[in-house]
Design an enzyme around this catalytic site. Sequence first.
Site, PDB file in Angstrom:
ATOM      1  N   ASP A  67       0.817  -1.212   0.000  1.00 36.62           N
ATOM      2  CA  ASP A  67       0.000   0.000   0.000  1.00 36.62           C
ATOM      3  C   ASP A  67       0.852   1.264   0.000  1.00 36.62           C
ATOM      4  O   ASP A  67       2.055   1.223   0.253  1.00 36.62           O
ATOM      5  CB  ASP A  67      -0.941  -0.003   1.224  1.00 36.62           C
ATOM      6  N   ASN A 136      -7.466  -3.695  14.184  1.00 35.32           N
ATOM      7  CA  ASN A 136      -8.855  -3.967  13.763  1.00 35.32           C
ATOM      8  C   ASN A 136      -8.938  -5.145  12.785  1.00 35.32           C
ATOM      9  O   ASN A 136      -9.979  -5.361  12.159  1.00 35.32           O
ATOM     10  CB  ASN A 136      -9.470  -2.702  13.137  1.00 35.32           C
ATOM     11  N   HIS A 138      -7.093  -5.548  10.019  1.00 34.63           N
ATOM     12  CA  HIS A 138      -6.788  -5.280   8.604  1.00 34.63           C
ATOM     13  C   HIS A 138      -5.471  -5.924   8.171  1.00 34.63           C
ATOM     14  O   HIS A 138      -4.577  -6.155   8.989  1.00 34.63           O
ATOM     15  CB  HIS A 138      -6.831  -3.780   8.281  1.00 34.63           C
ATOM     16  N   GLU A 143      -9.569  -2.485   5.358  1.00 31.24           N
ATOM     17  CA  GLU A 143     -10.225  -2.253   6.639  1.00 31.24           C
ATOM     18  C   GLU A 143     -11.450  -3.163   6.766  1.00 31.24           C
ATOM     19  O   GLU A 143     -11.917  -3.721   5.766  1.00 31.24           O
ATOM     20  CB  GLU A 143     -10.658  -0.783   6.728  1.00 31.24           C
TER      21      GLU A 143
HETATM   22  C1  F6R Z   1       1.176  -1.400   6.031  1.00 32.48           C
HETATM   23  C2  F6R Z   1       0.337  -2.584   6.286  1.00 32.48           C
HETATM   24  C3  F6R Z   1      -0.494  -2.625   7.532  1.00 32.48           C
HETATM   25  C4  F6R Z   1       0.368  -2.863   8.774  1.00 32.48           C
HETATM   26  C5  F6R Z   1      -0.508  -2.941  10.024  1.00 32.48           C
HETATM   27  C6  F6R Z   1       0.296  -3.162  11.289  1.00 32.48           C
HETATM   28  O1  F6R Z   1       1.913  -1.568   4.849  1.00 32.48           O
HETATM   29  O2  F6R Z   1       0.326  -3.495   5.500  1.00 32.48           O
HETATM   30  O3  F6R Z   1      -1.452  -3.638   7.403  1.00 32.48           O
HETATM   31  O4  F6R Z   1       1.090  -4.065   8.624  1.00 32.48           O
HETATM   32  O5  F6R Z   1      -1.235  -1.755  10.159  1.00 32.48           O
HETATM   33  O6  F6R Z   1       1.074  -2.034  11.549  1.00 32.48           O
HETATM   34  P1  F6R Z   1       2.045  -1.964  12.816  1.00 32.48           P
HETATM   35  O7  F6R Z   1       3.111  -2.953  12.584  1.00 32.48           O
HETATM   36  O8  F6R Z   1       2.557  -0.550  12.784  1.00 32.48           O
HETATM   37  O9  F6R Z   1       1.210  -2.250  13.999  1.00 32.48           O
END
Ligand code: F6R
Length: 259
Positions: A67, A136, A138, A143
């Site tokens: 992303d 959450n 994702h 989401e």
């Molecule tokens: C970002 C992504 C997100 C993160 C997730 C966990 O490229 O793919 O799904 O992996 O939000 O983020 P952290 O590791 O910061 O808790």
Amino acid sequence: MKILITDSANSAAQKAAFFMQQFVIDKPNAVLGLATGGTMLKVYHHMIEFFKAGDFSYANVQSFNLDEYVGLAGTHPASYRYYMNENLFQHIDININNTHLPNGQSDDLPAEANRYENAIHQANGLDAILLGLGKNGHIGFNEPASSLASRTRLKTLAKSTREANMKYFKHIDDVPKYAITMGIKTILEAKNCILIATGESKAQAVVDMIEGPMSANCPASALQMHEYTTVILDKAAASKLKNLDYYHYVHPNGDEVNL
Ligand code: F6R
């Protein structure tokens, strides 16, 4: 799902890095899906360490990140392009032209999302994808309520996601509201999925992903449908799992067992 529970966040990251290294050793022209975020910092740290100590190369690897924020230039310190350059790409021998992220500054964002999806297909798909987990549930920026059949597209970020990522910006209003993200179907088409989650704050999402019903309410639960998913957890992230004893029994110390 293969569920590997390690002692600490650091050993979970080391294990995830080891898997990624192994994909590249087995297939030097592997196509890798990559994630960003706090959890990945440790994983990339170990990937760099392994690369420096090892005898293998990323020169023929292609990468596609999950992303990118809409509206941020690659030179913006909170953009994912900047993050990847700083935390991984400039420390290994990958050809920067082979590293791909969606262009969040495109004038035509839906067209950019389609282009990105097609580029993954033209590269013959992802051999392995490294995933983090949102509180959450994702994966990427899919989401809750994302279609489990979704493709790369424009997505509105949840309030909780923007709050979780606020630390990378000066003010909550600076956190972009939109991102381009690979879809869940795009992720499920990867040949291997490696998901890492650490810390107590992820424990409920981990339960929903592994033991909950498959539901768009927890997008990561779609991984239950993937044949080759490895989930790497530390003790804290695994703490609410109902069948914890079984996971420890199958993979003591989070290790592979040769039967
Ligand atoms: C970002 C992504 C997100 C993160 C997730 C966990 O490229 O793919 O799904 O992996 O939000 O983020 P952290 O590791 O910061 O808790």
